[in-house]
Design an enzyme around this catalytic site. Structure first.
Site, mmCIF file in Angstrom:
data_model
loop_
_atom_site.group_PDB
_atom_site.id
_atom_site.type_symbol
_atom_site.label_atom_id
_atom_site.label_comp_id
_atom_site.label_asym_id
_atom_site.label_seq_id
_atom_site.Cartn_x
_atom_site.Cartn_y
_atom_site.Cartn_z
ATOM 1 N N ASP A 239 -1.299 7.119 3.540
ATOM 2 C CA ASP A 239 -0.437 6.162 4.238
ATOM 3 C C ASP A 239 -1.241 5.295 5.213
ATOM 4 O OD1 ASP A 239 2.110 5.053 4.956
ATOM 5 O OD2 ASP A 239 2.076 6.245 6.799
ATOM 6 N N HIS B 127 -1.309 -4.588 6.170
ATOM 7 C CA HIS B 127 -0.866 -5.431 7.283
ATOM 8 C C HIS B 127 -1.771 -5.331 8.512
ATOM 9 C CE1 HIS B 127 1.140 -1.829 8.906
ATOM 10 N NE2 HIS B 127 1.197 -2.471 10.060
ATOM 11 N N LYS C 73 -3.177 -8.387 11.733
ATOM 12 C CA LYS C 73 -2.963 -8.264 13.183
ATOM 13 C C LYS C 73 -3.954 -9.163 13.912
ATOM 14 C CE LYS C 73 -1.362 -3.434 13.219
ATOM 15 N NZ LYS C 73 -0.101 -3.388 13.937
ATOM 16 N N LYS D 212 0.837 -1.183 0.000
ATOM 17 C CA LYS D 212 0.000 0.000 0.000
ATOM 18 C C LYS D 212 0.884 1.249 0.000
ATOM 19 C CE LYS D 212 0.611 1.854 3.292
ATOM 20 N NZ LYS D 212 1.375 2.348 4.441
ATOM 21 N N HIS E 94 -5.211 1.243 6.069
ATOM 22 C CA HIS E 94 -5.451 0.514 7.317
ATOM 23 C C HIS E 94 -6.753 0.881 8.030
ATOM 24 C CE1 HIS E 94 -1.407 -0.506 6.555
ATOM 25 N NE2 HIS E 94 -0.825 0.514 7.150
ATOM 26 N N LYS F 149 1.685 11.443 13.041
ATOM 27 C CA LYS F 149 3.053 11.189 13.507
ATOM 28 C C LYS F 149 3.416 12.176 14.606
ATOM 29 C CE LYS F 149 3.841 8.152 10.245
ATOM 30 N NZ LYS F 149 3.810 6.730 10.564
ATOM 31 N N GLU G 269 0.546 7.993 16.623
ATOM 32 C CA GLU G 269 1.884 7.384 16.704
ATOM 33 C C GLU G 269 2.863 8.407 17.289
ATOM 34 O OE1 GLU G 269 2.780 4.455 13.259
ATOM 35 O OE2 GLU G 269 1.900 6.198 12.326
HETATM 36 C C1 BG6 Z 1 2.546 1.565 7.870
HETATM 37 C C2 BG6 Z 1 2.677 3.040 7.625
HETATM 38 O O1 BG6 Z 1 1.782 0.968 6.848
HETATM 39 O O2 BG6 Z 1 1.932 1.355 9.127
HETATM 40 C C3 BG6 Z 1 3.502 3.678 8.739
HETATM 41 O O3 BG6 Z 1 3.298 3.261 6.362
HETATM 42 C C4 BG6 Z 1 2.925 3.339 10.078
HETATM 43 O O4 BG6 Z 1 3.575 5.080 8.549
HETATM 44 C C5 BG6 Z 1 2.693 1.836 10.221
HETATM 45 O O5 BG6 Z 1 3.821 3.796 11.075
HETATM 46 C C6 BG6 Z 1 1.963 1.492 11.502
HETATM 47 O O6 BG6 Z 1 1.901 0.105 11.626
HETATM 48 P P1 BG6 Z 1 1.937 -0.620 13.023
HETATM 49 O O7 BG6 Z 1 1.796 -2.081 12.718
HETATM 50 O O8 BG6 Z 1 3.223 -0.269 13.674
HETATM 51 O O9 BG6 Z 1 0.749 -0.077 13.757
#
Ligand code: BG6
Length: 471
Positions: free
Chosen positions: A232, A175, A179, A145, A237, A323, A213
């Site tokens: 992103d 991804h 989870k 993605k 997600h 972020k 985050e």
């Molecule tokens: C990624 C993004 O797909 O997912 C990142 O590109 C992000 O920017 C990350 O930090 C977060 O994934 P996780 O599994 O750490 O929550």
């Protein structure tokens, strides 16, 4: 019966994702016997020899593997690693893949998985290289993605992809769908009789999907500058998690049945309107390498969206991510409606703490909590917010558990589409995003370590953000 040998061709093999997740993940899959005879051909624009790529991969594992004992097997795993520069052309790629595949035991044709861990702009040329190298037939391809950057580019990418690969061969990865905690939403909703009867607009006031985050952009600033928080995180997600939260019960756990229900949610989603969106950018972002001095890329986004169907009409879904925020959390919080009439007087504690919530914590150690009112012991009738906590499991500590990327690579190698997104679903998500992409509201600066720009409070009024949790 021994598993078939597997060749993974990893494009973007020296990128951030490969370092953090893919290389450590492949080592783990091999080590745990899930991919026993595997060869990995790394490819990227960086100048590496096979030896220096092995060294790079070793450092990545040492720094990022969540299982600290894995490094001891790295030397053996390293014999399975190969490297070719991605601009060396199709013949060089074919030659290195052939070299990697020499010496597989048995006569079975190896399974081949091409993993495109590259930005959307680079994906098309990799697909063409694979076709020219004659490596597309009998293989599978994982697309990272964001899949495209808007509707037009996603349609174009799908069209080009389908010239080389059939839909059966394509795995569009997200991804978050791998989870444990996200999958647990399905178990929780559809394996119990208790919650599903109240899982709709009559009982639910609103839903928050909140993924702040603390992480910054480290080595990824130039990728991020062209992507931003919406592409992103949200269109990928957060909308996928929203679909698990909102979908109707699927007829089975088969990929097609789940996809059908998720896509129905996407079809019912109303377009994302700029007036329901707050975009932010942290102070200092414009000073990063690879970022334009006048950059309008958002490093933060919060939005309100609606699913216009019988179950959810009128229920706001609030999404937030960004972020360099105050805390790293990944929660889905379901806020239930307050009782129609309360006999508890003002000051007894009720409205101070807001409605009852069911909260899924999507962190690696997935947890759920249910908060509700109870009587504070003592005289009078004062209420306190109580909370029941359920810890699912320690998903990285248990031997059977796989991290999200590991599980999804394993599924893709075996051809299981259940947890992957489809072209229809993705195109629909870009379609509802178009009003926002065409007319983005201005980015508002925010302080690093905060919860984002102040406008986020108006967005959810009269309710409030569930985070930060009361301590
Ligand atoms: C990624 C993004 O797909 O997912 C990142 O590109 C992000 O920017 C990350 O930090 C977060 O994934 P996780 O599994 O750490 O929550």
């Amino acid at each position: 019966m021994a598993e078939r040998p597997t060749t993974i061709v990893l494009f973007g093999a020296t990128g951030d994702l490969a370092r953090r997740k893919l290389l450590p993940g492949l080592l783990h899959l091999w080590r745990s016997g899930l991919l026993n005879d595997v060869r990995v051909v790394g490819t990227s624009l960086e100048d590496h020899s096979r030896e220096s790529f092995v060294e790079f991969a070793g450092k990545a594992v040492e720094e990022f593997s969540s299982r600290k004992d894995e490094m001891k097997d790295f030397i053996e795993f390293a014999e399975r690693l190969y490297f070719v520069r991605s601009d060396a052309g199709p013949d060089a790629l074919r030659a290195v893949v052939a070299e990697a595949e020499e010496g597989y035991e048995g006569n079975e044709r190896p399974r081949r998985l091409h993993y495109l861990s590259v930005p959307p702009k680079a994906a098309l040329s990799v697909i063409q290289t694979l076709a020219a190298a004659d490596l597309a037939a009998n293989s599978r391809v994982v697309m990272e993605k964001p899949f495209g950057t808007d509707l037009v580019s996603a349609v174009e990418l799908n069209r080009k992809l389908h010239e080389v690969f059939s839909e059966e061969q394509i795995f569009r990865i997200d991804h978050f769908l791998g989870k444990e905690a996200a999958l647990n939403i399905l178990a929780f909703r559809f394996a119990n009789g208790l919650f599903e009867p109240i899982w709709h607009r009559n009982h639910i006031d609103h839903v928050q999907i909140d993924v702040p985050e603390t992480l910054g952009l480290e080595t990824r600033a130039s990728f991020y500058e062209a992507t931003g928080a919406y592409r992103d995180m949200v269109v990928t997600h957060l909308f996928q998690v929203l679909a698990f939260t909102a979908m109707e019960p699927p007829t089975s756990l088969e990929p097609q049945a789940i996809t059908e229900e998720k896509n129905k949610v996407f079809r019912s989603m109303m377009p994302i309107m700029p007036e329901n969106v707050v975009r932010g950018q942290f102070h200092g972002y414009r000073d990063l390498d690879g970022v334009a001095p006048e950059s309008e890329t958002e490093t933060f986004i919060a939005l309100k969206c609606f699913i216009d169907n019988w179950r959810w009409a009128g229920v706001p879904f609030y999404l937030r991510t960004g972020k360099r925020l105050a805390e790293g959390q990944r929660i889905i919080s379901i806020a239930f409606k307050e009782p129609p009439k309360s006999m508890f007087p003002a000051g007894s504690g009720v409205s101070q703490h807001g409605p009852d919530h069911l909260t899924f914590d999507l962190a690696d150690k997935s947890r759920m909590s249910l908060s509700f009112y109870g009587k504070r012991p003592g005289t009078g009738f004062r209420l306190d917010k109580l909370s029941m906590q359920f810890a699912m499991q320690d998903s990285t500590g248990s031997a059977a558990a796989l991290e999200a990327y590991e599980r999804l690579i394993y599924d893709a190698v075996r051809g299981d589409h259940t947890l992957f997104t489809t072209s229809d679903g993705i195109e629909r998500l870009w379609e509802i995003s178009q009003p926002l992409l065409d007319n983005p509201p201005p980015v508002r600066p925010y302080t690093q370590g905060s919860w984002g720009p102040n406008q986020i409070h108006q967005l959810v009024a009269p309710t409030a953000w569930r985070l930060p949790f009361e301590r």
